[in-house]
Write an enzyme that holds these catalytic residues in place. Structure first.
Site, PDB file in Angstrom:
ATOM      1  N   ASP A   9     -49.007  -5.453 -21.910  1.00 18.51           N
ATOM      2  CA  ASP A   9     -48.385  -4.249 -22.486  1.00 18.51           C
ATOM      3  C   ASP A   9     -48.454  -3.151 -21.419  1.00 18.51           C
ATOM      4  O   ASP A   9     -49.153  -3.294 -20.416  1.00 18.51           O
ATOM      5  CB  ASP A   9     -49.166  -3.818 -23.744  1.00 18.51           C
ATOM      6  CG  ASP A   9     -48.600  -2.540 -24.363  1.00 18.51           C
ATOM      7  OD1 ASP A   9     -47.377  -2.438 -24.506  1.00 18.51           O
ATOM      8  OD2 ASP A   9     -49.395  -1.628 -24.695  1.00 18.51           O
ATOM      9  N   SER A  10     -47.763  -2.049 -21.693  1.00 14.51           N
ATOM     10  CA  SER A  10     -47.852  -0.906 -20.784  1.00 14.51           C
ATOM     11  C   SER A  10     -49.250  -0.292 -20.821  1.00 14.51           C
ATOM     12  O   SER A  10     -49.605   0.480 -19.935  1.00 14.51           O
ATOM     13  CB  SER A  10     -46.842   0.161 -21.188  1.00 14.51           C
ATOM     14  OG  SER A  10     -47.174   0.678 -22.462  1.00 14.51           O
ATOM     15  N   TYR A  41     -43.907   3.125 -20.620  1.00 21.13           N
ATOM     16  CA  TYR A  41     -42.671   2.420 -20.277  1.00 21.13           C
ATOM     17  C   TYR A  41     -41.468   3.018 -21.025  1.00 21.13           C
ATOM     18  O   TYR A  41     -40.348   2.973 -20.538  1.00 21.13           O
ATOM     19  CB  TYR A  41     -42.766   0.938 -20.670  1.00 21.13           C
ATOM     20  CG  TYR A  41     -43.576   0.055 -19.756  1.00 21.13           C
ATOM     21  CD1 TYR A  41     -44.276   0.567 -18.663  1.00 21.13           C
ATOM     22  CD2 TYR A  41     -43.632  -1.319 -19.995  1.00 21.13           C
ATOM     23  CE1 TYR A  41     -45.022  -0.270 -17.846  1.00 21.13           C
ATOM     24  CE2 TYR A  41     -44.357  -2.152 -19.173  1.00 21.13           C
ATOM     25  CZ  TYR A  41     -45.058  -1.637 -18.106  1.00 21.13           C
ATOM     26  OH  TYR A  41     -45.779  -2.483 -17.296  1.00 21.13           O
ATOM     27  N   GLY A  42     -41.727   3.509 -22.226  1.00 23.85           N
ATOM     28  CA  GLY A  42     -40.641   3.906 -23.131  1.00 23.85           C
ATOM     29  C   GLY A  42     -39.582   4.821 -22.531  1.00 23.85           C
ATOM     30  O   GLY A  42     -38.395   4.583 -22.696  1.00 23.85           O
ATOM     31  N   CYS A  72     -45.219  -5.898 -25.862  1.00 21.93           N
ATOM     32  CA  CYS A  72     -44.683  -4.559 -25.645  1.00 21.93           C
ATOM     33  C   CYS A  72     -43.199  -4.625 -25.984  1.00 21.93           C
ATOM     34  O   CYS A  72     -42.453  -5.393 -25.353  1.00 21.93           O
ATOM     35  CB  CYS A  72     -44.884  -4.166 -24.181  1.00 21.93           C
ATOM     36  SG  CYS A  72     -44.095  -2.605 -23.736  1.00 21.93           S
ATOM     37  N   ASN A  73     -42.780  -3.850 -26.951  1.00 22.23           N
ATOM     38  CA  ASN A  73     -41.374  -3.873 -27.357  1.00 22.23           C
ATOM     39  C   ASN A  73     -40.464  -3.386 -26.235  1.00 22.23           C
ATOM     40  O   ASN A  73     -39.380  -3.930 -26.027  1.00 22.23           O
ATOM     41  CB  ASN A  73     -41.165  -2.993 -28.586  1.00 22.23           C
ATOM     42  CG  ASN A  73     -41.773  -3.592 -29.832  1.00 22.23           C
ATOM     43  OD1 ASN A  73     -41.088  -4.201 -30.634  1.00 22.23           O
ATOM     44  ND2 ASN A  73     -43.077  -3.446 -29.996  1.00 22.23           N
ATOM     45  N   SER A  74     -40.905  -2.338 -25.533  1.00 20.40           N
ATOM     46  CA  SER A  74     -40.068  -1.772 -24.473  1.00 20.40           C
ATOM     47  C   SER A  74     -39.838  -2.813 -23.374  1.00 20.40           C
ATOM     48  O   SER A  74     -38.720  -2.950 -22.859  1.00 20.40           O
ATOM     49  CB  SER A  74     -40.735  -0.536 -23.872  1.00 20.40           C
ATOM     50  OG  SER A  74     -41.139   0.342 -24.888  1.00 20.40           O
ATOM     51  N   GLU A 151     -52.832   6.544 -26.421  1.00 17.59           N
ATOM     52  CA  GLU A 151     -53.512   6.308 -25.133  1.00 17.59           C
ATOM     53  C   GLU A 151     -54.572   7.374 -24.871  1.00 17.59           C
ATOM     54  O   GLU A 151     -55.494   7.150 -24.095  1.00 17.59           O
ATOM     55  CB  GLU A 151     -52.495   6.268 -23.994  1.00 17.59           C
ATOM     56  CG  GLU A 151     -51.603   5.034 -24.001  1.00 17.59           C
ATOM     57  CD  GLU A 151     -52.282   3.753 -23.504  1.00 17.59           C
ATOM     58  OE1 GLU A 151     -53.184   3.826 -22.659  1.00 17.59           O
ATOM     59  OE2 GLU A 151     -51.898   2.666 -23.993  1.00 17.59           O
ATOM     60  N   CYS A 183     -43.219  -0.767 -31.851  1.00 15.71           N
ATOM     61  CA  CYS A 183     -43.970  -0.476 -30.620  1.00 15.71           C
ATOM     62  C   CYS A 183     -45.388  -0.921 -30.937  1.00 15.71           C
ATOM     63  O   CYS A 183     -45.927  -0.593 -32.010  1.00 15.71           O
ATOM     64  CB  CYS A 183     -43.934   1.018 -30.305  1.00 15.71           C
ATOM     65  SG  CYS A 183     -45.113   1.503 -29.014  1.00 15.71           S
ATOM     66  N   THR A 184     -45.993  -1.674 -30.039  1.00  8.24           N
ATOM     67  CA  THR A 184     -47.287  -2.270 -30.372  1.00  8.24           C
ATOM     68  C   THR A 184     -48.419  -1.244 -30.421  1.00  8.24           C
ATOM     69  O   THR A 184     -49.514  -1.555 -30.880  1.00  8.24           O
ATOM     70  CB  THR A 184     -47.623  -3.396 -29.376  1.00  8.24           C
ATOM     71  OG1 THR A 184     -47.498  -2.886 -28.033  1.00  8.24           O
ATOM     72  CG2 THR A 184     -46.690  -4.572 -29.568  1.00  8.24           C
ATOM     73  N   HIS A 185     -48.145  -0.024 -29.971  1.00  7.05           N
ATOM     74  CA  HIS A 185     -49.141   1.042 -30.149  1.00  7.05           C
ATOM     75  C   HIS A 185     -49.167   1.549 -31.594  1.00  7.05           C
ATOM     76  O   HIS A 185     -50.170   2.108 -32.042  1.00  7.05           O
ATOM     77  CB  HIS A 185     -48.811   2.245 -29.253  1.00  7.05           C
ATOM     78  CG  HIS A 185     -49.169   2.068 -27.807  1.00  7.05           C
ATOM     79  ND1 HIS A 185     -48.475   1.242 -26.959  1.00  7.05           N
ATOM     80  CD2 HIS A 185     -50.152   2.639 -27.050  1.00  7.05           C
ATOM     81  CE1 HIS A 185     -49.007   1.312 -25.749  1.00  7.05           C
ATOM     82  NE2 HIS A 185     -50.030   2.147 -25.780  1.00  7.05           N
TER      83      HIS A 185
HETATM   84  N1  DGL Z   1     -46.575  -0.713 -26.580  1.00  8.33           N
HETATM   85  C1  DGL Z   1     -45.344  -0.386 -25.905  1.00  8.33           C
HETATM   86  C2  DGL Z   1     -44.171  -0.843 -26.772  1.00  8.33           C
HETATM   87  O1  DGL Z   1     -44.362  -1.672 -27.623  1.00  8.33           O
HETATM   88  C3  DGL Z   1     -45.381   1.058 -25.535  1.00  8.33           C
HETATM   89  C4  DGL Z   1     -44.330   1.471 -24.584  1.00  8.33           C
HETATM   90  C5  DGL Z   1     -44.633   2.658 -23.701  1.00  8.33           C
HETATM   91  O2  DGL Z   1     -45.467   2.516 -22.811  1.00  8.33           O
HETATM   92  O3  DGL Z   1     -43.957   3.675 -23.857  1.00  8.33           O
HETATM   93  O4  DGL Z   1     -43.041  -0.436 -26.595  1.00  8.33           O
END
Ligand code: DGL
Length: 276
Positions: A9-10, A41-42, A72-74, A151, A183-185
């Site tokens: 993930d990011s 990443y978003g 990570c979805n992004s 974060e 988003c996994t966060h």
């Molecule tokens: N957990 C990432 C996702 O699922 C976060 C992306 C980010 O870093 O902005 O998209």
């Protein structure tokens, strides 16, 4: 011992997927990469996220990963196809499992999706929903700022709540009864998001669904297996927990501290990784 599952993930959000994996396939070792040095990443262009995802995919395969989970979805929106084409191991994303779960959960056919700017702009959820759930109405909303709060270790302050009220308003207006945390966060903000959306709205995290997909791929599906024909077989010993490894491109102490809070005691040693 078997070779590990690679998860990335990011930052810390992919730990929500890792938690589900540990719970579902506790005997599988996992190597987790959190790209906290290059997070978020978003808001970044898709080509940049694609490049990062390829670098991490290569790294985790070099580290022995026999299967890769893009937690990570992004990154999944920008790079899943490229990773599947490139890598010599199966690659699993989080978008399809989330849509499947939401399709099962909705009663009124109105599903909300929240994600980063990159994920929503990519149209990935719309494309997958058209394929898997053509009969539902999708409302996609970007939630810039959520990931940064997580974060920073802030998942339930007044400020997060105020931001959530503002960002989630269009979903309340659209009368969704199911909300995909795209988003996994975001599962780490579930309490705040749930407070704003109300009890009647089902929150769907793709973490569990992704873990089920991984278990199926690993071929360790045991549910429903026929018991041996002989009488009173000895109970098989519980599998011992597998050792996991963590790498971060950001601050190791922060990753260890917040990682242990968000994932649990599995986060012990964290290896520093530098891209330079
Ligand atoms: N957990 C990432 C996702 O699922 C976060 C992306 C980010 O870093 O902005 O998209």
């Amino acid at each position: 011992m078997s070779t590990p599952i690679g998860v990335f993930d990011s930052g810390l959000g992919g730990l929500t997927v890792m938690r589900s994996l540990i719970d579902l396939v506790p005997e599988e070792p996992i190597v987790y990469f959190g790209d906290t040095g290059r997070f978020p990443y978003g808001p970044k262009p898709a080509e940049e996220v694609l490049r990062y995802a390829i670098e991490i995919g290569d790294l985790l395969v070099d580290r022995g990963a026999r299967l890769l989970v893009v937690a990570c979805n992004s990154a999944a929106a920008a790079a899943l196809d490229a990773l599947q084409d490139r890598l010599p191991v199966p690659v699993v994303g989080v978008i399809e499992p989330g849509v499947r779960a939401a399709r099962r959960a909705t009663r009124n056919g109105r599903i909300g999706v929240i994600g980063t700017i990159g994920t929503v702009a990519s149209g990935a959820y719309r494309r997958v929903a058209e394929d898997l759930a053509g009969d539902v109405e999708l409302t996609c909303v970007a939630c810039p700022g959520f990931v940064e709060f997580v974060e920073a270790g802030d998942v339930d302050s007044e400020q997060v709540h105020v931001l959530a009220e503002r960002l989630l308003a269009p979903l309340l207006a659209a009368d969704v009864d199911t909300l995909v945390l795209g988003c996994t966060h975001y599962p780490l903000l579930a309490r705040t998001i749930g407070d704003v959306m109300g009890r009647e709205v089902v929150l769907v995290s793709s973490a569990d669904e992704t873990a089920f997909a991984v278990r199926e791929l690993l071929g360790v599906e045991r549910v429903g297996a026929e018991p041996p024909a002989c009488a009173s077989p000895a109970p098989s010993p519980a599998p011992s927990p597998a050792p996991h490894r963590f790498l971060t491109s950001g601050d190791v102490m922060t990753f260890r501290h917040l990682g242990a809070r968000f994932l649990g005691p599995e986060v012990e040693e964290v290896e520093a990784w530098s891209w330079s």
